[in-house]
Scaffold this active site. Structure first.
Site, mmCIF file in Angstrom:
data_model
loop_
_atom_site.group_PDB
_atom_site.id
_atom_site.type_symbol
_atom_site.label_atom_id
_atom_site.label_comp_id
_atom_site.label_asym_id
_atom_site.label_seq_id
_atom_site.Cartn_x
_atom_site.Cartn_y
_atom_site.Cartn_z
ATOM 1 N N VAL A 198 -5.968 4.594 -5.876
ATOM 2 C CA VAL A 198 -4.828 5.068 -5.064
ATOM 3 C C VAL A 198 -5.035 6.534 -4.663
ATOM 4 C CG1 VAL A 198 -3.329 5.773 -7.006
ATOM 5 C CG2 VAL A 198 -2.312 4.945 -4.893
ATOM 6 N N ASP A 199 -5.727 7.304 -5.502
ATOM 7 C CA ASP A 199 -6.045 8.702 -5.194
ATOM 8 C C ASP A 199 -6.852 8.768 -3.895
ATOM 9 O OD1 ASP A 199 -7.692 11.318 -7.214
ATOM 10 O OD2 ASP A 199 -6.319 11.440 -5.518
ATOM 11 N N VAL A 223 -8.515 2.226 -12.884
ATOM 12 C CA VAL A 223 -9.713 2.836 -13.504
ATOM 13 C C VAL A 223 -9.432 3.284 -14.942
ATOM 14 C CG1 VAL A 223 -11.169 4.937 -13.383
ATOM 15 C CG2 VAL A 223 -10.743 3.580 -11.330
ATOM 16 N N ASP A 240 0.869 -1.178 0.000
ATOM 17 C CA ASP A 240 0.000 0.000 0.000
ATOM 18 C C ASP A 240 0.902 1.223 0.000
ATOM 19 O OD1 ASP A 240 -2.592 1.195 2.330
ATOM 20 O OD2 ASP A 240 -1.520 2.180 0.691
ATOM 21 N N SER A 245 -2.374 4.609 -14.249
ATOM 22 C CA SER A 245 -3.307 4.289 -15.345
ATOM 23 C C SER A 245 -3.693 2.819 -15.441
ATOM 24 C CB SER A 245 -2.768 4.748 -16.712
ATOM 25 O OG SER A 245 -2.795 6.157 -16.814
HETATM 26 N N1 APR Z 1 -1.244 1.508 -3.078
HETATM 27 C C1 APR Z 1 -0.674 1.176 -4.270
HETATM 28 N N2 APR Z 1 -1.366 0.961 -5.398
HETATM 29 C C2 APR Z 1 -2.718 1.081 -5.322
HETATM 30 C C3 APR Z 1 -3.398 1.427 -4.124
HETATM 31 C C4 APR Z 1 -2.608 1.640 -2.971
HETATM 32 N N3 APR Z 1 -3.138 1.968 -1.777
HETATM 33 N N4 APR Z 1 -4.747 1.465 -4.394
HETATM 34 C C5 APR Z 1 -4.887 1.139 -5.702
HETATM 35 N N5 APR Z 1 -3.681 0.894 -6.258
HETATM 36 C C6 APR Z 1 -3.353 0.496 -7.631
HETATM 37 C C7 APR Z 1 -4.463 -0.097 -8.459
HETATM 38 O O1 APR Z 1 -4.659 -1.472 -8.107
HETATM 39 C C8 APR Z 1 -3.876 0.074 -9.855
HETATM 40 O O2 APR Z 1 -2.972 -0.991 -10.150
HETATM 41 O O3 APR Z 1 -2.970 1.655 -8.344
HETATM 42 C C9 APR Z 1 -3.073 1.379 -9.744
HETATM 43 C C10 APR Z 1 -3.736 2.582 -10.413
HETATM 44 O O4 APR Z 1 -5.139 2.448 -10.277
HETATM 45 P P1 APR Z 1 -6.098 3.723 -9.991
HETATM 46 O O5 APR Z 1 -5.912 4.162 -8.592
HETATM 47 O O6 APR Z 1 -7.463 3.324 -10.440
HETATM 48 O O7 APR Z 1 -5.500 4.856 -10.923
HETATM 49 P P2 APR Z 1 -5.689 5.108 -12.501
HETATM 50 O O8 APR Z 1 -5.909 3.838 -13.242
HETATM 51 O O9 APR Z 1 -4.541 5.983 -12.873
HETATM 52 O O10 APR Z 1 -7.050 5.929 -12.573
HETATM 53 C C11 APR Z 1 -7.063 7.230 -12.028
HETATM 54 O O11 APR Z 1 -9.016 6.785 -10.752
HETATM 55 O O12 APR Z 1 -9.070 6.945 -8.493
HETATM 56 C C12 APR Z 1 -9.377 7.611 -9.645
HETATM 57 O O13 APR Z 1 -9.173 9.929 -9.064
HETATM 58 C C13 APR Z 1 -8.571 8.868 -9.784
HETATM 59 O O14 APR Z 1 -9.868 9.568 -11.652
HETATM 60 C C14 APR Z 1 -8.620 9.036 -11.273
HETATM 61 C C15 APR Z 1 -8.502 7.611 -11.786
#
Ligand code: APR
Length: 179
Positions: A32-33, A124, A9, A121
């Site tokens: 992760v956001d 989501v 995490d 990326s």
């Molecule tokens: N630590 C590390 N990696 C994480 C965590 C965490 N706590 N939570 C999620 N992830 C991973 C996901 O499993 C994925 O492999 O981070 C990677 C990126 O996934 P997303 O968070 O969905 O990011 P992204 O694909 O770039 O999409 C961004 O999603 O959350 C929204 O506000 C954000 O609109 C933006 C979009």
């Protein structure tokens, strides 16, 4: 400069800076956001709102990066970047490479010695983890090889780590790194 790959995490990492896979609004989201905002506390959202009122009235462009303090996170800074959204037709790997490169340049500008990246990326935004890994390692290696050649683009950076959330993504990143 060392590259580490681990499952975990990213909000728990005590590196100088962790990178947030944000969206252009900078006002939070899921994935992760959401995890970073929850762990950092409400001051992070306030800092992002201030950025939107000042430097970034139109939001953060895809491929760009901007830093805020980490507040309640163990990391000193959060570097927010916006990855390309495959589901919205953003399929240009150069945009994704820019996320990694610009984040490293922001980190170097802060004097960070260690940075943690999530798989930008690959959630989501619908990109394949293997392609994200290939783009990420190319971007990191090209930036740091130029810095080891006397340039200052790598700054004081000693460690770049990739913190992956799932077994599968971790295995993919390790396989690409070792290829
Ligand atoms: N630590 C590390 N990696 C994480 C965590 C965490 N706590 N939570 C999620 N992830 C991973 C996901 O499993 C994925 O492999 O981070 C990677 C990126 O996934 P997303 O968070 O969905 O990011 P992204 O694909 O770039 O999409 C961004 O999603 O959350 C929204 O506000 C954000 O609109 C933006 C979009």
């Amino acid at each position: 400069m060392r590259i580490d790959i681990m499952q975990g995490d990213i909000t728990t990492r005590g590196t100088d800076a962790i990178v947030n896979a944000a969206n252009s609004s900078l006002l939070g989201g899921g994935g992760v956001d959401g995890a970073i905002h929850r762990a950092a506390g409400p001051e992070l959202l306030e800092a992002c709102r201030t950025l939107r009122r000042t430097e970034l009235p139109g939001g953060l462009p895809v491929g760009a990066a901007v830093a805020t303090p980490g507040f309640r996170l163990p990391a000193r800074w959060v570097i927010h970047t916006v990855g390309p959204n495959r589901r919205a037709g953003q399929r240009d790997p150069a945009l994704l490479a820019s996320c990694f490169r610009e984040s490293l340049l922001v980190a170097a500008g802060l004097g960070a010695r260690s940075v943690s990246f999530p798989a930008i990326s690959a959630g989501v935004y619908g990109w394949d983890a293997r392609q994200v890994a290939e783009v990420a390692f190319d971007a990191v290696r090209s930036l740091t090889s130029s810095s080891s050649g006397g340039g200052d683009s790598g700054g004081a950076l000693e460690v770049v780590e990739f913190v992956l959330f799932s077994d599968e993504t971790t295995a993919v990143f390790r396989a690409v790194f070792d290829a």
